[in-house]
Design an enzyme around this catalytic site. Sequence first.
Site, PDB file in Angstrom:
ATOM      1  N   LYS A   1       0.895  -1.185  -0.031  1.00  0.00           N
ATOM      2  CA  LYS A   1       0.147   0.055   0.037  1.00  0.00           C
ATOM      3  C   LYS A   1       0.712   1.363   0.005  1.00  0.00           C
ATOM      4  CE  LYS A   1       0.928   0.878   4.523  1.00  0.00           C
ATOM      5  NZ  LYS A   1       1.880   1.925   5.010  1.00  0.00           N
TER       6      LYS A   1
ATOM      7  N   MET B   1       5.621   0.203   3.141  1.00  0.00           N
ATOM      8  CA  MET B   1       4.398  -0.158   2.077  1.00  0.00           C
ATOM      9  C   MET B   1       3.587  -1.507   2.787  1.00  0.00           C
ATOM     10  SD  MET B   1       6.018   0.305  -1.576  1.00  0.00           S
ATOM     11  CE  MET B   1       4.438  -0.225  -1.987  1.00  0.00           C
TER      12      MET B   1
ATOM     13  N   GLY C   1       4.325  -4.415   3.751  1.00  0.00           N
ATOM     14  CA  GLY C   1       4.878  -5.960   3.289  1.00  0.00           C
ATOM     15  C   GLY C   1       4.276  -6.922   4.419  1.00  0.00           C
TER      16      GLY C   1
ATOM     17  N   ASP D   1      -2.402  -2.143   9.845  1.00  0.00           N
ATOM     18  CA  ASP D   1      -2.705  -2.339   8.259  1.00  0.00           C
ATOM     19  C   ASP D   1      -3.162  -3.636   7.736  1.00  0.00           C
ATOM     20  OD1 ASP D   1      -1.175   0.018   8.357  1.00  0.00           O
ATOM     21  OD2 ASP D   1       0.575  -0.403   7.884  1.00  0.00           O
TER      22      ASP D   1
HETATM   23  P1  ATP Z   1       4.445  -0.754   8.607  1.00  0.00           P
HETATM   24  O1  ATP Z   1       4.563   0.306   8.083  1.00  0.00           O
HETATM   25  O2  ATP Z   1       3.267  -1.604   8.264  1.00  0.00           O
HETATM   26  O3  ATP Z   1       4.943  -0.878  10.248  1.00  0.00           O
HETATM   27  P2  ATP Z   1       6.522  -1.789   6.982  1.00  0.00           P
HETATM   28  O4  ATP Z   1       5.854  -1.788   5.426  1.00  0.00           O
HETATM   29  O5  ATP Z   1       7.519  -0.476   7.149  1.00  0.00           O
HETATM   30  O6  ATP Z   1       5.485  -1.826   8.030  1.00  0.00           O
HETATM   31  P3  ATP Z   1       7.308  -4.368   7.050  1.00  0.00           P
HETATM   32  O7  ATP Z   1       8.198  -4.869   6.002  1.00  0.00           O
HETATM   33  O8  ATP Z   1       5.787  -4.887   7.159  1.00  0.00           O
HETATM   34  O9  ATP Z   1       7.367  -2.869   7.323  1.00  0.00           O
HETATM   35  O10 ATP Z   1       7.979  -4.957   8.570  1.00  0.00           O
HETATM   36  C1  ATP Z   1       8.366  -4.294   9.542  1.00  0.00           C
HETATM   37  C2  ATP Z   1       9.313  -5.220  10.358  1.00  0.00           C
HETATM   38  O11 ATP Z   1       8.506  -6.399  10.838  1.00  0.00           O
HETATM   39  C3  ATP Z   1      10.365  -5.777   9.646  1.00  0.00           C
HETATM   40  O12 ATP Z   1      11.789  -5.276  10.218  1.00  0.00           O
HETATM   41  C4  ATP Z   1      10.679  -7.161   9.962  1.00  0.00           C
HETATM   42  O13 ATP Z   1      11.605  -7.308  11.274  1.00  0.00           O
HETATM   43  C5  ATP Z   1       9.469  -7.410  10.800  1.00  0.00           C
HETATM   44  N1  ATP Z   1       8.588  -8.566  10.353  1.00  0.00           N
HETATM   45  C6  ATP Z   1       7.866  -9.587  10.627  1.00  0.00           C
HETATM   46  N2  ATP Z   1       7.197 -10.116   9.758  1.00  0.00           N
HETATM   47  C7  ATP Z   1       7.615  -9.754   8.576  1.00  0.00           C
HETATM   48  C8  ATP Z   1       7.245 -10.095   7.097  1.00  0.00           C
HETATM   49  N3  ATP Z   1       6.403 -11.268   6.942  1.00  0.00           N
HETATM   50  N4  ATP Z   1       7.712  -9.488   6.183  1.00  0.00           N
HETATM   51  C9  ATP Z   1       8.523  -8.630   6.775  1.00  0.00           C
HETATM   52  N5  ATP Z   1       8.812  -8.238   7.666  1.00  0.00           N
HETATM   53  C10 ATP Z   1       8.348  -8.480   9.000  1.00  0.00           C
END
Ligand code: ATP
Length: 313
Positions: free
Chosen positions: A17, A108, A110, A145
């Site tokens: 997103k 985003m 993920g 999210d």
């Molecule tokens: P948000 O903005 O929703 O907090 P983001 O998009 O910035 O998240 P993500 O990639 O969702 O970041 O992950 C943030 C942290 O969560 C990562 O640094 C990792 O340590 C942990 N994590 C746990 N499960 C996952 C997963 N399936 N994929 C990615 N990171 C994960």
Amino acid sequence: MNLPADSRAVHVRAPGKINLYLGVGGRQTDGYHELATVFQAVSLFEDVTATLADEITVHTTGPQAHDGVPTDDRNLAVRAAKLLAHATGYRGGAHLEIYKQVPVAGGMGGGSADAAATLVALDHLWQLGLTLSELHELGSQLGADVPFALQGGTAIGTGRGDDLHPALATGRFDWVLLTSSRGLSTPEVYARLDSRREENSLIFPLTPEVPPVVLQSLRGGFPEDLAEALHNDLQAPACELRPELADTIRHGVVAGALNAIVSGSGPTVALLCGGADEAAAAVERLREAGLRGQHVHGPVHGARIMNASPHDE
Ligand code: ATP
């Protein structure tokens, strides 16, 4: 060959997103902030393929797979599987194979997309028959999210961001994403925002609202209007923590984007372009400047069962 539902690999695709608008209110006693945001699901996907197994295990491949993704109970997909098993009394396990395209800690969502895809895949694989609203309820326990990754499209999120209302959006919007190989910690970005607000005695609404102009521009479907309405309260703290983001934003605008915004807590920068041709031209200009932009579009669907394995499509 037609295999029974429980012996087939179930493949679910869920989107990353972008936050088109993100207003952050005051920090509450539970540590969370009251948000007013507009999410748009974009065509950068996480693919989760679930198969029956004795335990719950996870393995990650794909262009964004790296050591920063935990494989134990901290992984959001594992947490989703365990929560679903616990909530329904299901006693078996599953192996989850994640094909990761959304940058880790990129702002985003993920990990949230992985959790959403896992809930949908295991509901099918384990033949649980939960309703979408039951899946949403479990999703919101995993992260703010996750409900949006289940729903997709374009939506307004309030509360912690998980109280969702669909937003009307006309047509499609073309974005170029500039991702970073190093993620940003979401709690750190919020903490920087809080401390700057405190130090400078800044006035901000405790309960933020999405300005009507954002929703009007989405309804109108003109990217030029939406470009002017883009806003993110986390952009300044993200740029303070990662000063090179200001250059990335400038490069994006020089490359022909209508506007550029840090998505969520960053560091991904999303460039809004006038259309598909303009986005392709921006990718080319960025390449000449030594930057790799990725052309995506939104809105796209939320977590959805696909019939084949991700690599056959
Ligand atoms: P948000 O903005 O929703 O907090 P983001 O998009 O910035 O998240 P993500 O990639 O969702 O970041 O992950 C943030 C942290 O969560 C990562 O640094 C990792 O340590 C942990 N994590 C746990 N499960 C996952 C997963 N399936 N994929 C990615 N990171 C994960």
